[in-house]
Design a protein around this motif. Structure first.
Motif, PDB file in Angstrom:
ATOM      1  N   PRO A 199       0.809  -1.226   0.000  1.00  0.00           N
ATOM      2  CA  PRO A 199       0.000   0.000   0.000  1.00  0.00           C
ATOM      3  C   PRO A 199       0.840   1.273   0.000  1.00  0.00           C
ATOM      4  CG  PRO A 199      -0.869  -1.553   1.602  1.00  0.00           C
ATOM      5  CD  PRO A 199       0.397  -2.159   1.063  1.00  0.00           C
TER       6      PRO A 199
ATOM      7  N   ARG B 247       0.494   4.758  -2.322  1.00  0.00           N
ATOM      8  CA  ARG B 247       0.418   6.127  -1.791  1.00  0.00           C
ATOM      9  C   ARG B 247       1.454   7.022  -2.448  1.00  0.00           C
ATOM     10  NH1 ARG B 247       0.241   3.626   3.359  1.00  0.00           N
ATOM     11  NH2 ARG B 247      -1.942   3.086   3.635  1.00  0.00           N
TER      12      ARG B 247
ATOM     13  N   LYS C 114      -7.925   8.200  -0.983  1.00  0.00           N
ATOM     14  CA  LYS C 114      -8.359   6.958  -0.355  1.00  0.00           C
ATOM     15  C   LYS C 114      -8.985   6.022  -1.405  1.00  0.00           C
ATOM     16  CE  LYS C 114     -11.316   5.747   3.354  1.00  0.00           C
ATOM     17  NZ  LYS C 114     -12.591   6.332   3.726  1.00  0.00           N
ATOM     18  N   GLN C 115      -9.865   6.590  -2.223  1.00  0.00           N
ATOM     19  CA  GLN C 115     -10.534   5.760  -3.227  1.00  0.00           C
ATOM     20  C   GLN C 115      -9.550   5.257  -4.286  1.00  0.00           C
ATOM     21  OE1 GLN C 115     -14.507   7.235  -4.659  1.00  0.00           O
ATOM     22  NE2 GLN C 115     -13.947   8.997  -3.429  1.00  0.00           N
TER      23      GLN C 115
ATOM     24  N   LEU D  42      -6.365   4.810  -3.913  1.00  0.00           N
ATOM     25  CA  LEU D  42      -5.495   3.798  -3.292  1.00  0.00           C
ATOM     26  C   LEU D  42      -6.126   2.405  -3.435  1.00  0.00           C
ATOM     27  CD1 LEU D  42      -3.017   3.151  -1.427  1.00  0.00           C
ATOM     28  CD2 LEU D  42      -4.565   3.423   0.496  1.00  0.00           C
ATOM     29  N   THR D  43      -7.403   2.314  -3.130  1.00  0.00           N
ATOM     30  CA  THR D  43      -8.104   1.030  -3.260  1.00  0.00           C
ATOM     31  C   THR D  43      -8.138   0.581  -4.714  1.00  0.00           C
ATOM     32  OG1 THR D  43      -9.495   1.798  -1.465  1.00  0.00           O
ATOM     33  CG2 THR D  43     -10.221  -0.175  -2.620  1.00  0.00           C
ATOM     34  N   ILE D  44      -8.410   1.509  -5.613  1.00  0.00           N
ATOM     35  CA  ILE D  44      -8.501   1.146  -7.035  1.00  0.00           C
ATOM     36  C   ILE D  44      -7.147   0.659  -7.559  1.00  0.00           C
ATOM     37  CG2 ILE D  44      -8.917   2.042  -9.371  1.00  0.00           C
ATOM     38  CD1 ILE D  44     -11.132   3.821  -8.131  1.00  0.00           C
TER      39      ILE D  44
ATOM     40  N   GLN E  12      -4.795  -0.803  -5.864  1.00  0.00           N
ATOM     41  CA  GLN E  12      -4.550  -2.154  -5.341  1.00  0.00           C
ATOM     42  C   GLN E  12      -5.387  -3.196  -6.071  1.00  0.00           C
ATOM     43  OE1 GLN E  12      -5.260  -0.878  -1.187  1.00  0.00           O
ATOM     44  NE2 GLN E  12      -3.371  -1.966  -0.701  1.00  0.00           N
ATOM     45  N   LYS E  13      -6.634  -2.848  -6.338  1.00  0.00           N
ATOM     46  CA  LYS E  13      -7.514  -3.807  -7.024  1.00  0.00           C
ATOM     47  C   LYS E  13      -7.114  -3.988  -8.481  1.00  0.00           C
ATOM     48  CE  LYS E  13     -10.863  -3.948  -3.718  1.00  0.00           C
ATOM     49  NZ  LYS E  13     -12.014  -3.611  -2.985  1.00  0.00           N
TER      50      LYS E  13
ATOM     51  N   ASP F 235      -4.450  -6.440  -8.455  1.00  0.00           N
ATOM     52  CA  ASP F 235      -5.046  -7.782  -8.284  1.00  0.00           C
ATOM     53  C   ASP F 235      -5.597  -8.287  -9.619  1.00  0.00           C
ATOM     54  OD1 ASP F 235      -4.521  -7.599  -5.606  1.00  0.00           O
ATOM     55  OD2 ASP F 235      -6.575  -7.092  -5.027  1.00  0.00           O
TER      56      ASP F 235
END
Ligand code: GDP
Ligand code: MN
Length: 380
Positions: free
Chosen positions: A149, A153, A168-169, A171-173, A175-176, A179
């Motif tokens: 993570p 950032r 924040k959003q 960061l999640t995107i 990572q996904k 994946d």
């Protein structure tokens, strides 16, 4: 294998990346029904395996189901960079505050996955890279360390995204998206634009998703997404028979064994003043069935006027290839002149077999250049 936008978005959704709800449509009536079901303003999007659809008029907003049907009527059948539109993606329209760009691809030089993120999305990313390289944040991911993570950032800060809620959003995107990239054995996952709505929601408005062909056996569900109708009929047949086939635009069909030999055959045809119509690579094989399949595929191309059969036999044996050729000519109605050049293992036997068969459309030549000249001459 390249996926259509709607297929890429299906994978995005599976991996938890936010996308708009939508439906596939192949007719104006289906587009109207989709818009009715979605119940909001919609965007009608051409599904073609090429970019720049917006500029080409392949993306239109519709305020009502009837308008969606009208746009569908106009977009279906449209030619976008040589791709005919046969399918549409109808999705709930988004309000756009800002357009960013996010992608992950392979950096072959570094042997690592490479993320790119910029606030200047929506337009040609090559333009940003060339004109304002400092605006394009890059991040390599070490495959052994895996993705952390803190790296995401760093990427987000480097791109100059300052709003904490957006950070924040995204960061999640990020990572996904990693994946999805790893999970689907992708070569490229690109979101352009990654939008921010006036309410501050971040989501993927477009998708470009390329999956490594060599990994498709691990992903039968993705392999099934291949749209065979998007390929010319000979390419479809070649795929079904696992023959390597490439369509070109000249008049000499080429059959060889091994990529290197085939490439140099293309050059020799050019040297002889001709143009290749297509080529098939028999690979290391050359068994009778392989020759039958390849000859059928090459000769099905209406542009082919003559065929050059160029074999350099190592493991392959020219006598077996010669028998395969005769078998192919018995089984099919190939009347094209075929020029043959055999070299290597059992070349002499192979030539003898062809000679004994006494076919008047088979012409044996001793060297590659002679064979190419003959093939070009016979194609006139
Ligand atoms: P591309 O031209 O093939 O890259 O297709 P995109 O899906 O990226 O769409 C191109 C452009 O159309 C976007 O950059 C947006 O400006 C616009 N667009 C696409 N979908 C919507 C939408 O839902 N709402 C609005 N307002 N514009 C959209
Ligand atoms: Mn786009």
């Amino acid at each position: 294998m390249d996926l259509y936008e709607y297929q890429g978005k299906e994978l995005f959704k599976r991996f938890g990346i936010p996308v708009s709800e939508g439906r596939v449509a192949a007719t104006p009536d289906e587009a109207r029904a989709a818009a009715e079901e979605l119940g909001t303003q919609v965007v009608v999007k051409a599904q073609v395996l090429t970019g720049g659809r917006g500029k080409a008029g392949g993306i239109k907003l519709a305020d009502s189901p009837d308008e969606a049907a009208q746009h569908a009527e106009a977009i279906l059948g449209m030619d976008i960079n040589g791709h005919v539109v046969r399918k549409l993606w109808i999705e709930q329209a988004s309000d756009i505050e800002r357009e960013y760009y996010l992608s992950v691809t392979f950096d072959r030089g570094e042997k690592k996955a490479l993320f790119m993120l910029t606030k200047e999305g929506g337009i040609d990313i090559e333009e940003v890279a060339a004109e304002r390289p400092e605006a394009l944040a890059r991040l390599h991911v070490d495959p052994l360390e895996g993705f952390q993570p803190y790296q995401a950032r760093r990427l987000i800060y480097a791109a100059g995204i300052e709003d904490p809620d957006e950070q924040k959003q995204i960061l999640t995107i990020v990572q996904k998206l990693y994946d999805a990239f790893v999970g689907a054995d992708a070569m490229l996952c690109e979101i352009n634009p990654l939008i921010v709505t006036p309410e501050g929601q971040v989501k993927a408005l477009d998708s470009k998703f390329t999956v490594d062909d060599s990994a498709l056996y691990k992903h039968p569900d993705i392999a099934e997404m291949r749209d065979l109708e998007a390929y010319p009929p000979e390419e479809r047949a070649a795929r079904e028979k696992s023959v390597t086939y490439v369509k070109l635009d000249g008049e000499v069909g080429i059959l060889g064994n091994g990529a290197g030999l085939v490439m140099s055959t293309l050059d020799v045809i050019a040297l002889a003043g001709g143009k290749p119509a297509n080529f098939c690579d028999l690979g290391g094989g050359g068994d009778a069935q392989g020759v039958v399949d390849a000859l059928e595929i090459i000769s099905a191309d209406p542009q082919v006027k003559s065929i050059l059969f160029n074999i350099f036999a190592g493991i392959t044996r020219c006598d077996i290839v010669a028998r395969g050729m005769l078998q192919a000519l018995d089984q099919t109605k190939i009347a094209h002149p075929i020029v043959v050049r055999f070299d290597g293992t059992n070349a002499e036997e192979g030539r003898q077999i062809l000679e004994d068969a006494g076919r008047d459309n088979i012409h044996v030549e001793a060297t590659m250049l002679d064979a190419a000249r003959r093939a070009v001459e016979l194609a006139q």
